[in-house]
Design a protein around this motif. Structure first.
Motif, PDB file in Angstrom:
ATOM      1  N   ASP A  28       1.244  -1.230  -0.003  1.00 48.91           N
ATOM      2  CA  ASP A  28      -0.236   0.033   0.000  1.00 48.91           C
ATOM      3  C   ASP A  28       0.755   1.316   0.330  1.00 48.91           C
ATOM      4  O   ASP A  28       1.367   1.737   1.396  1.00 48.91           O
ATOM      5  CB  ASP A  28      -0.464  -0.088   1.365  1.00 48.91           C
ATOM      6  N   TYR A  29       1.562   2.495  -1.264  1.00 44.57           N
ATOM      7  CA  TYR A  29       2.253   3.087  -1.018  1.00 44.57           C
ATOM      8  C   TYR A  29       1.379   4.279  -2.334  1.00 44.57           C
ATOM      9  O   TYR A  29       0.145   3.706  -2.278  1.00 44.57           O
ATOM     10  CB  TYR A  29       3.122   2.913  -1.805  1.00 44.57           C
ATOM     11  N   VAL A  30       1.505   5.601  -1.628  1.00 46.21           N
ATOM     12  CA  VAL A  30       1.496   6.679  -3.303  1.00 46.21           C
ATOM     13  C   VAL A  30       2.834   7.128  -3.422  1.00 46.21           C
ATOM     14  O   VAL A  30       3.516   6.971  -2.655  1.00 46.21           O
ATOM     15  CB  VAL A  30       0.613   7.707  -1.854  1.00 46.21           C
ATOM     16  N   ASP A  31       2.678   7.303  -4.464  1.00 47.95           N
ATOM     17  CA  ASP A  31       3.559   8.168  -4.944  1.00 47.95           C
ATOM     18  C   ASP A  31       3.299   9.046  -4.679  1.00 47.95           C
ATOM     19  O   ASP A  31       3.011  10.078  -5.839  1.00 47.95           O
ATOM     20  CB  ASP A  31       3.653   8.215  -6.668  1.00 47.95           C
ATOM     21  N   ALA A  32       4.057   9.970  -3.898  1.00 44.79           N
ATOM     22  CA  ALA A  32       3.088  11.462  -3.819  1.00 44.79           C
ATOM     23  C   ALA A  32       3.442  12.114  -4.769  1.00 44.79           C
ATOM     24  O   ALA A  32       2.542  13.959  -4.739  1.00 44.79           O
ATOM     25  CB  ALA A  32       4.187  11.745  -1.779  1.00 44.79           C
ATOM     26  N   ALA A  33       4.728  12.775  -5.595  1.00 45.01           N
ATOM     27  CA  ALA A  33       5.255  13.653  -6.332  1.00 45.01           C
ATOM     28  C   ALA A  33       4.240  13.758  -7.272  1.00 45.01           C
ATOM     29  O   ALA A  33       4.306  14.651  -8.107  1.00 45.01           O
ATOM     30  CB  ALA A  33       6.341  13.815  -6.308  1.00 45.01           C
ATOM     31  N   ARG A  34       3.209  13.002  -7.502  1.00 48.89           N
ATOM     32  CA  ARG A  34       2.490  12.168  -8.517  1.00 48.89           C
ATOM     33  C   ARG A  34       0.912  13.137  -8.113  1.00 48.89           C
ATOM     34  O   ARG A  34       0.201  13.043  -9.263  1.00 48.89           O
ATOM     35  CB  ARG A  34       3.029  10.773  -9.603  1.00 48.89           C
ATOM     36  N   GLN A  35       0.771  13.311  -7.094  1.00 46.03           N
ATOM     37  CA  GLN A  35      -0.547  13.348  -7.016  1.00 46.03           C
ATOM     38  C   GLN A  35      -0.817  14.739  -6.403  1.00 46.03           C
ATOM     39  O   GLN A  35       0.393  15.707  -6.254  1.00 46.03           O
ATOM     40  CB  GLN A  35      -0.376  13.252  -5.002  1.00 46.03           C
TER      41      GLN A  35
END
Length: 239
Positions: A28-35
């Motif tokens: 479970d992760y998010v590619d933060a700079a692409r959000q």
């Protein structure tokens, strides 16, 4: 645990080695700079590089936020994630050996990048093109075979068919990315070297067929190789 990966949103770069581990493990992760929004984008990434905002800032991305931890440097991130994602051996000796291989991979990435930017990162490729041609000749003739020979020897020494131990580790995922990147950057060279380093080529194909990796490679989450990352295709460098 929900992880937040911070890396440049338009290139694979060093962040891709972390992405592959997270994707293979279905983490479970998010590619933060692409959000979008205040908690995403490059601005959010840069805040975590500010020593006035965070006590232990990273020098440069990628870095990973895991709860209260913010961990920088690709090999360091993978050393942290490996045991948690089932991508590292159980023994301390095995984990250290995996980390050691990843550090050699880090060295290789520096040389792959410097093939097209041998003078300075701040200069454009066309401003150091002559030097890049000379550097690339050395890289192709001497450095690629030396590194690939080292990795091939490690792989051949393990009857299980992996870089380390009895099952896939983040080192195998990183070898996959190196082979993929080099095939993009230096396709003619890699064709010539394929039979010489057949073990690495076979490992690349096995990793690519892993269900979670295959799904990732086919998705929009996988950024295409381009001429802004570590691996760049300039045909004249192979002439």
């Amino acid at each position: 645990m929900r992880y937040e990966l911070f890396y440049w949103p338009s290139i694979q770069g060093r962040g891709e080695f972390v992405r592959l581990a997270l994707e293979d493990a279905c983490a479970d992760y998010v590619d933060a700079a692409r959000q979008p929004g205040p908690d995403g984008g490059i601005a959010a990434m840069q805040r975590l590089m500010d020593g006035k905002v965070i006590d232990r800032p990273s020098f440069a991305p990628p870095f990973l936020r895991a709860g209260k931890l913010v961990i920088g440097q690709t090999a360091n991130i993978l050393q942290y994630l490996g045991p948690r994602l089932g991508l590292a051996p159980d023994s301390e000796a095995g984990r250290l050996w995996t980390h050691q291989i990843q550090l050699v991979i880090t060295d290789f990435l520096v040389e792959a990048h410097d093939a097209h930017h041998p003078i300075a990162n701040s200069l454009y490729y066309h401003e150091q093109k002559a030097e890049a041609r000379r550097r690339t000749g050395h890289f192709i003739e001497e450095r690629i075979p030396k590194y690939f020979g080292y990795f091939e020897g490690i792989l051949a020494g393990n009857a299980r068919g992996y870089m380390v131990g009895r099952s896939l580790t983040y080192a195998d995922l990183s070898i996959f990315q190196i082979v993929a990147g080099m095939r993009y950057a230096f396709p003619r060279t890699m064709t010539k070297l394929a039979s010489r380093f057949a073990g690495l080529m076979a490992l690349h194909e096995r990793v690519a067929k892993r269900p979670n990796v295959a799904a990732y490679l086919a998705s929009e989450r996988r950024i295409a190789f381009n001429e802004n990352g570590i691996f760049r295709h300039y045909p004249e460098l192979e002439e």
